[in-house]
Design a protein around this motif. Structure first.
Motif, PDB file in Angstrom:
ATOM      1  N   THR A   1      -0.139  -7.541   3.651  1.00 13.25           N
ATOM      2  CA  THR A   1      -0.043  -5.882   3.089  1.00 13.25           C
ATOM      3  C   THR A   1       0.968  -5.167   4.075  1.00 13.25           C
ATOM      4  O   THR A   1       0.763  -5.311   5.196  1.00 13.25           O
TER       5      THR A   1
ATOM      6  N   ARG B   1       0.877  -1.125   0.026  1.00 11.83           N
ATOM      7  CA  ARG B   1      -0.055   0.059  -0.066  1.00 11.83           C
ATOM      8  C   ARG B   1       1.071   1.137  -0.034  1.00 11.83           C
ATOM      9  O   ARG B   1       1.659   1.355   1.086  1.00 11.83           O
TER      10      ARG B   1
ATOM     11  N   GLU C   1      -2.863   0.274  -3.957  1.00  8.62           N
ATOM     12  CA  GLU C   1      -1.940  -0.951  -3.833  1.00  8.62           C
ATOM     13  C   GLU C   1      -1.632  -1.961  -4.638  1.00  8.62           C
ATOM     14  O   GLU C   1      -2.093  -1.600  -6.000  1.00  8.62           O
TER      15      GLU C   1
END
Length: 107
Positions: free
Chosen positions: A85, A14, A24
């Motif tokens: 992430t 991200r 992202e």
């Protein structure tokens, strides 16, 4: 992108611009900061980041945990978790800052 949509052998980045806008992208652990800059430049999200556009990929710099990443550093070398992430900042900057050679050290 939810965790179940991220392949187990990839890293979801991200990226946050100075303006606060985010996007992202999914990368492999062998991808370097330079590879990422080129990919993001080549796939610039025009609709969302139109006012943030840069003239070339080489001036895009990644910042992770408060430090600029050199273009040769891979995501795997940073020990980023696969299938998850990770947040990084993306900034336009011609040159990386020089290390502070006049730092005072206390013993």
């Amino acid at each position: 992108m939810s965790a179940k949509n991220i392949p187990g052998d990839k890293i979801n980045l991200r990226l946050i611009l100075v303006s606060g806008k985010t996007k992202e992208f999914v990368f492999s652990p062998v991808d370097s900061a330079g590879d990422i800059a080129v990919h993001v430049y080549d796939n610039w999200p025009e609709a969302d980041w139109a006012t943030e556009c840069v003239s070339r990929a080489e001036i895009l710099r990644l910042i992770y945990q408060g430090r600029f990443l050199h273009s040769s550093v891979t995501l795997g070398a940073l020990g980023l978790p696969l299938g998850r992430t990770t947040v990084m900042h993306l900034v336009p900057r011609e040159h990386l800052p020089e290390p502070n050679s006049h730092e005072v050290r206390w013993s």
